[in-house]
Design a protein around this motif. Structure first.
Motif, short mmCIF file in Angstrom:
data_model
loop_
_atom_site.label_atom_id
_atom_site.label_comp_id
_atom_site.label_asym_id
_atom_site.label_seq_id
_atom_site.Cartn_x
_atom_site.Cartn_y
_atom_site.Cartn_z
N ASP A 34 0.92 -1.28 -0.03
CA ASP A 34 0.09 0.03 -0.22
C ASP A 34 0.68 1.33 -0.03
O ASP A 34 0.51 2.37 -0.75
CB ASP A 34 -0.79 0.03 1.30
CG ASP A 34 -2.11 -0.87 1.07
OD1 ASP A 34 -2.31 -1.75 0.10
OD2 ASP A 34 -2.67 -1.38 2.30
N MET A 35 1.91 1.26 0.71
CA MET A 35 2.82 2.31 0.72
C MET A 35 3.36 2.62 -0.60
O MET A 35 3.52 3.83 -1.16
CB MET A 35 3.83 2.04 1.82
CG MET A 35 3.53 2.55 3.38
SD MET A 35 4.84 2.50 4.51
CE MET A 35 4.99 0.83 4.64
N ILE A 36 3.77 1.48 -1.45
CA ILE A 36 4.34 1.69 -2.54
C ILE A 36 3.52 2.25 -3.58
O ILE A 36 3.75 3.13 -4.21
CB ILE A 36 4.72 0.03 -3.18
CG1 ILE A 36 6.04 -0.27 -2.22
CG2 ILE A 36 5.25 0.31 -4.63
CD1 ILE A 36 6.51 -1.58 -2.76
N ALA A 37 2.14 1.85 -3.56
CA ALA A 37 1.07 2.33 -4.27
C ALA A 37 0.91 3.93 -4.20
O ALA A 37 0.91 4.68 -5.01
CB ALA A 37 0.01 1.67 -3.95
N ALA A 38 0.97 4.36 -2.85
CA ALA A 38 0.98 5.93 -2.57
C ALA A 38 2.34 6.37 -3.12
O ALA A 38 1.91 7.65 -3.63
CB ALA A 38 0.83 6.08 -1.22
N ILE A 39 3.29 6.03 -3.12
CA ILE A 39 4.65 6.54 -3.53
C ILE A 39 4.56 6.75 -5.20
O ILE A 39 4.84 7.61 -5.64
CB ILE A 39 5.78 5.89 -3.00
CG1 ILE A 39 5.87 5.97 -1.65
CG2 ILE A 39 7.13 6.27 -3.68
CD1 ILE A 39 7.02 4.98 -0.83
N VAL A 40 4.23 5.57 -5.45
CA VAL A 40 3.93 5.43 -7.21
C VAL A 40 3.06 6.61 -7.71
O VAL A 40 3.40 7.62 -8.54
CB VAL A 40 3.57 4.04 -7.63
CG1 VAL A 40 3.06 4.26 -9.07
CG2 VAL A 40 4.51 3.13 -7.42
N ALA A 41 1.83 7.13 -6.81
CA ALA A 41 0.89 7.94 -7.38
C ALA A 41 1.26 9.41 -6.80
O ALA A 41 0.60 10.05 -7.01
CB ALA A 41 -0.44 7.58 -6.61
N HIS A 42 2.44 9.57 -6.23
CA HIS A 42 2.74 10.75 -5.62
C HIS A 42 1.67 11.19 -4.53
O HIS A 42 1.57 12.55 -4.60
CB HIS A 42 3.04 11.83 -6.95
CG HIS A 42 4.24 11.61 -7.55
ND1 HIS A 42 5.57 11.81 -7.19
CD2 HIS A 42 4.33 11.13 -8.97
CE1 HIS A 42 6.36 11.46 -8.30
NE2 HIS A 42 5.82 11.25 -9.17
N ASP A 43 1.19 10.50 -4.03
CA ASP A 43 0.05 10.81 -3.10
C ASP A 43 0.90 11.02 -1.64
O ASP A 43 0.88 9.86 -0.91
CB ASP A 43 -0.99 9.56 -2.76
CG ASP A 43 -2.16 10.10 -2.24
OD1 ASP A 43 -1.94 11.09 -1.32
OD2 ASP A 43 -3.24 9.37 -2.45
N ILE A 44 1.25 12.13 -1.50
CA ILE A 44 1.95 12.51 -0.15
C ILE A 44 1.27 12.37 1.19
O ILE A 44 1.80 11.68 2.21
CB ILE A 44 2.47 13.99 0.01
CG1 ILE A 44 3.39 14.02 -1.42
CG2 ILE A 44 3.29 14.30 1.04
CD1 ILE A 44 3.82 15.39 -1.70
N GLU A 45 -0.03 12.60 1.09
CA GLU A 45 -0.75 12.73 2.19
C GLU A 45 -1.02 11.21 2.66
O GLU A 45 -1.19 10.70 3.73
CB GLU A 45 -2.21 13.41 2.40
CG GLU A 45 -1.85 14.88 2.12
CD GLU A 45 -0.91 15.31 3.43
OE1 GLU A 45 -1.12 14.96 4.34
OE2 GLU A 45 -0.09 16.24 2.80
N THR A 46 -1.63 10.37 1.62
CA THR A 46 -1.73 8.95 1.84
C THR A 46 -0.39 8.22 2.47
O THR A 46 -0.51 7.23 3.27
CB THR A 46 -2.33 8.23 0.70
OG1 THR A 46 -3.61 8.79 0.37
CG2 THR A 46 -2.63 6.81 0.84
#
Length: 240
Positions: A196-208
């Protein structure tokens, strides 16, 4: 014969390349310390290690320098060397710093990551998942460290990466104590949380990324604290 050099200039001692000798001793001792086979406070004797590994004291000493840099061994004022004690009294401060670094480094990775960073992070995550599948606690601790450090490197702040390295290295034996409480059933939810953390990093989703890293760190801290409390109660009961 005395030490000599091969064509590449690598020193040899008793048939071992010095570089490989240092690395071999370091890896063996580090694993034994993290695995708690060498208990906190155990003496470290260069001469005994030299005999054990069939190496001169020079590569042994270099391996010990590396272990000392990671906080795994300590040289006392009387110059005796021991396996470092686990500082349980300062665990609250350690946990606060660790949680903060999980959040900061994951936020920065979501902001600054590059394509090649994702590939390296994914490779460490795959290694962690394989270790979890094998129920190999020592490999899980090692690959978990590498996974989170690769995230820190993707954030491109050298100071945060160096601090996080220190915290993760100090925490390896605490993680081993924690994993020991599970027996043969190791916590696999970390595999999903990492993904899940990798997915947020890939999406540039800083808050998530921040929220996931915070939740990931806090639930680990809670479970370690509960495990330590349970051990303390058991020991107190036994001593009565």
């Amino acid at each position: 014969m005395a030490e000599k050099r091969d064509r590449e200039g690598t020193e040899k001692t008793n048939g071992h390349r010095r570089g490989s000798g240092v690395g071999h001793v370091y890896e063996i001792l580090r694993n034994e310390i993290v695995e708690l086979k060498l208990e906190p406070g155990s003496p470290i004797d260069e001469l005994q290690l030299s005999k054990r590994f069939s190496l001169s004291r020079t590569p042994i000493r270099e391996a010990l320098v590396r272990l000392a840099a990671e906080g795994l061994i300590t040289t006392l004022p009387n110059r005796a060397t021991i396996v470092s004690n686990i500082d349980f009294l300062n665990l609250p401060q350690f946990f606060d710093a660790l949680t903060l670094m999980y959040r900061v480094t994951t936020r920065l990775a979501a902001s600054n990551r590059r394509t090649e960073d994702i590939e390296r992070i994914g490779a460490f995550q795959a290694a962690f998942a394989q270790a979890a599948e094998r129920k190999d606690a020592l490999a899980m601790i090692s690959t978990n460290r590498d996974f989170h450090l690769e995230i820190a490197k993707a954030g491109r702040n050298r100071y945060y990466t160096e601090l996080f390295t220190q915290l993760l290295d100090e925490g390896r034996r605490i993680l081993r104590l924690y994993y020991s409480s599970f027996g043969d059933v190791l916590p696999r939810q970390y595999v999903t949380e990492h993904e899940d953390m990798i997915a947020a990093i890939v999406a540039h989703d800083i808050e998530t990324a921040d929220r996931l890293a915070r939740d990931h760190a806090e639930q680990i801290v809670r479970q370690i604290q509960a495990s330590i409390t349970a051990d303390a109660r058991t020991n107190a009961h036994i001593s009565i």
